[in-house]
Design an enzyme around this catalytic site. Sequence first.
Site, PDB file in Angstrom:
ATOM      1  CG  ASN A 142      -1.859   1.132   1.284  1.00  0.00           C
ATOM      2  OD1 ASN A 142      -2.639   1.283   0.355  1.00  0.00           O
ATOM      3  ND2 ASN A 142      -1.824   1.938   2.330  1.00  0.00           N
ATOM      4  CB  SER A 175       0.794  -0.950   4.932  1.00  0.00           C
ATOM      5  OG  SER A 175      -0.379  -1.746   4.878  1.00  0.00           O
TER       6      SER A 175
END
Length: 334
Positions: A142, A175
């Site tokens: 992400n 992430s």
Amino acid sequence: MLLHSLISFGFCLAVATSKNILLTNDDSWAATNIRSTYQALKDAGHNVLLVAPASQRSGWSSKFDIPPVNTLQTDGEFEYIKQGDPAWGHEENDMNIWYFNGTPASSVAFALEYVIPTYFSSSDENNQTAINNIDLVVSGPNEGLNLSPGTFVISGTVGATVASVFRGLPAIAFSASNTNNSFFKDSLNDDPLEPANIYAKKVAEFVNTLFEKQGANDRALPLGVGLTVNLPKVGYESTDESCTDPSWVFTRITGAESAAPNLLYDAESNLVKSNMTKFEALTVCYNGDCTLPSEASIIADDKCQTAVSVFSIDFDANAQITENIHSVLGPLFQ
Ligand SMILES: *[C@@H]1O[C@H](CO)[C@@H](O)[C@H](O)[C@H]1NC(C)=O
Ligand SMILES: *[C@@H]1O[C@H](CO)[C@@H](O)[C@H](O)[C@H]1NC(C)=O
Ligand SMILES: *[C@@H]1O[C@H](CO)[C@@H](O)[C@H](O)[C@H]1NC(C)=O
């Protein structure tokens, strides 16, 4: 006997080195991070199928949107695909890279229920391009961190991961700390200090270790279990460009520095704004290993470390807490 063990050893190696990976994200199929990671996982010898939203779906959690019609009603992310184009499709020159006009969670389902059975199944065991099962779902990396329960429940990257774990698949959310929503056609390159490339390398390293340890087991992670991994600032975005190979640290999702969005009312402007706030409830430890540092504290320390937390989709409170609540509510059940 020797021949037999050599053959089974060779077989194990083959199983360990080439796996079927479903790659998704929430920043769209055209984001630099996912394209760089697609290449790194392929270079590591895996059979990778990328299926991700047509447009930015950050913060959509596990919401399950499906296309209302079979064409796009607006342009896709970075106008890479346009209004009026089909609601799903693949790169002209690569059948393994797909977009879907849905959310991260529904993109996973679309891959498993449509793309794979329609385009990748084969009864020929020697067919290297066929995908008859998914060994691992990788979501991300992400563009942005997803730390603490405060963002775990919001993130589309995590949402796709949770939705995959629901379906019985081993899944990992990655992430990263590079936050620009960048188009791969602008930013994808071979520069070793480019954060997207460092993250891609780390994802491949992580996934390969998991597969090596999986050995001849059916699953890389237990049923109902997933991982959420948060990567620090690296390469050009790290202090003095010093973080190029962050180390791994085991963490837990709750604990020090954990935050969640809050809302602030400003009387002067009569507007509200939101900011991240450290709520005490985000620091409780009821499950897991309470001696582990929180992922938020590891990232806040800025020591070139990657936080690795293990979650399960058994959302029930533990037995002691459950028993206490049951006894409080006892009168209702008499
Ligand atoms: C291998 O399987 C793929 C996916 O089903 C198929 O498109 C391809 O034609 C197959 N290749 C051969 C040589 O059978
Ligand atoms: C952020 O991404 C956009 C879209 O690819 C790109 O045009 C822009 O140059 C990037 N900004 C930075 C600071 O890298
Ligand atoms: C966010 O809100 C808290 C109060 O809830 C405040 O203490 C903090 O300074 C705020 N932070 C920012 C960056 O506005």
